[in-house]
Design an enzyme around this catalytic site. Structure first.
Site, mmCIF file in Angstrom:
data_model
loop_
_atom_site.group_PDB
_atom_site.id
_atom_site.type_symbol
_atom_site.label_atom_id
_atom_site.label_comp_id
_atom_site.label_asym_id
_atom_site.label_seq_id
_atom_site.Cartn_x
_atom_site.Cartn_y
_atom_site.Cartn_z
ATOM 1 N N ASP A 222 -1.800 13.375 0.120
ATOM 2 C CA ASP A 222 -2.288 12.254 -0.678
ATOM 3 C C ASP A 222 -3.825 11.915 -0.154
ATOM 4 O OD1 ASP A 222 -0.523 11.644 1.846
ATOM 5 O OD2 ASP A 222 -2.412 10.341 2.151
ATOM 6 N N ASP A 224 -4.758 9.304 1.089
ATOM 7 C CA ASP A 224 -4.720 7.967 2.263
ATOM 8 C C ASP A 224 -4.956 6.700 1.360
ATOM 9 O OD1 ASP A 224 -3.956 7.248 4.967
ATOM 10 O OD2 ASP A 224 -6.297 6.775 5.422
HETATM 11 N N1 ADE Z 1 -2.345 9.375 4.778
HETATM 12 C C1 ADE Z 1 -1.628 9.678 5.536
HETATM 13 N N2 ADE Z 1 -1.899 9.302 7.094
HETATM 14 C C2 ADE Z 1 -1.092 9.656 8.009
HETATM 15 N N3 ADE Z 1 -0.153 10.624 7.856
HETATM 16 C C3 ADE Z 1 -0.003 10.963 6.885
HETATM 17 N N4 ADE Z 1 0.721 12.236 6.590
HETATM 18 C C4 ADE Z 1 0.663 12.360 5.208
HETATM 19 N N5 ADE Z 1 -0.199 11.583 4.639
HETATM 20 C C5 ADE Z 1 -0.557 10.687 5.671
#
Ligand code: ADE
Ligand SMILES: CSC[C@H]1O[C@H](OP(=O)(O)O)[C@H](O)[C@@H]1O
Length: 305
Positions: A222, A224
């Site tokens: 992703d 974030d």
């Molecule tokens: N955006 C994110 N922040 C922290 N841990 C994660 N693991 C997968 N995506 C994450």
């Protein structure tokens, strides 16, 4: 040096690798393992996240540990990182490949991309970070916290498999379990970090204390919460991308284990000798109870007195 001494040190310096695989979110098993068997391993630091899966891949001894346990019952702050690393060390593991889901902090690292990490910023704070303690103090170097020898093998295999991969990148370790605020995400980006996750510290520091070579494949799931054109991260989104990533992760594991498993000399980066000049407590000031626990991860240096 006499011939006898040379032969002896040559024998001590030759390693029959055992590969540890730590599976992160979405990776709770490893397929293709021969002679596989789940076994409980007790450590002086308590219970690891789950039983360990012992087996062979292409004839090479492997030990798999699902970081959060099968079914993901344990959150990042409650993982017993010391027990996990001690259990792998006690099982003979010499090299660890950590597989982790992460959020991307850079436009050019989209979901589905793999990053072979080379640095960390450790912002975790609610975890036990060392095997050493009052009664036996040690300070290892984590200037280069990841093993470049394993990194080379991972990079070569990922390129052969035509995976989207970047060599090098900084993984920001946050405490969680909540995902970041937009201000935090922007701060990590301003620091030049590549990805964000919640688990690889203190795991990597403890592997260094246990003199196990350690490398991380960070699998981007992703953007974030900083990206204007993408929704903020959710568990659903992470799991969906991890499902899509899983086959590529397994292919990468299958490709690297035979190469990592070849008999070799000591690690040129010195990860497997990290305690060589790290102990500072005088032998007569050491706590025998702590030393007895440390024998499971540091026998090589403790036996010298
Ligand atoms: N955006 C994110 N922040 C922290 N841990 C994660 N693991 C997968 N995506 C994450
Ligand atoms: C399920 S999303 C958040 C979770 O995923 C990552 O874990 P791992 O490194 O074990 O794959 C992240 O660090 C969080 O623990």
């Amino acid at each position: 040096m006499s011939t006898e001494t040379t032969a002896l040190s040559a024998a001590q310096d030759s390693v029959e690798p055992v590969i540890g695989l730590i599976g992160g979110s979405g990776l709770y098993d490893i397929d293709g393992l021969e002679d596989k068997q789940w076994r409980a391993v007790e450590t002086p630091w308590g219970q690891p996240s789950d039983q360990l899966l012992f087996g062979r891949l292409g004839g090479v001894r492997c030990v798999f540990l699902p970081r959060h346990g099968r079914g993901h019952p344990i959150p990042p702050s409650r993982l017993n990182y010391r027990a996990n690393i001690a259990a792998l060390k006690m099982s003979g593991v010499t090299d660890i490949v950590s597989l982790s889901a992460v959020g991307s902090l850079k436009e050019e690292l989209p979901p589905g991309h793999f990053v072979i990490i080379d640095q960390f910023i450790d912002r975790s704070f609610a975890r036990e970070k060392s095997f050493f303690d009052t009664g036996c103090v040690a300070h290892v170097s984590v200037a280069d916290p990841l093993c470049p020898r394993i990194g080379d093998v991972l990079e070569g295999a990922a390129r052969d498999l035509k995976l989207d991969v970047t060599r090098g990148g900084t993984y920001l370790v946050m405490e969680g379990p909540q995902f970041s605020t937009k201000a935090e995400s922007s701060l990590y980006r301003s620091w030049g970090c590549s990805v964000v996750g919640m688990t690889n510290m203190p795991e990597a520091k403890l592997a260094r204390e246990a003199e196990i070579c350690y490398a991380t494949v960070a699998m981007v799931t992703d953007y974030d919460c900083w990206h204007p054109d993408h929704d903020s991260v959710t568990v659903d989104a992470v799991v969906k991308v991890m499902m899509a990533n899983a086959d590529r992760a397994r292919a990468l594991v299958k490709a690297v284990v035979p190469a990592l498993g070849r008999p070799r000399g000591l690690c040129p980066a010195g990860c497997d000798r990290a305690l060589e000049h790290a102990l500072i407590t005088a032998p007569e000031k050491r706590d025998p109870a702590l030393v007895a626990k440390l024998e499971t991860i540091a026998a090589r240096v403790l036996s010298r007195g």
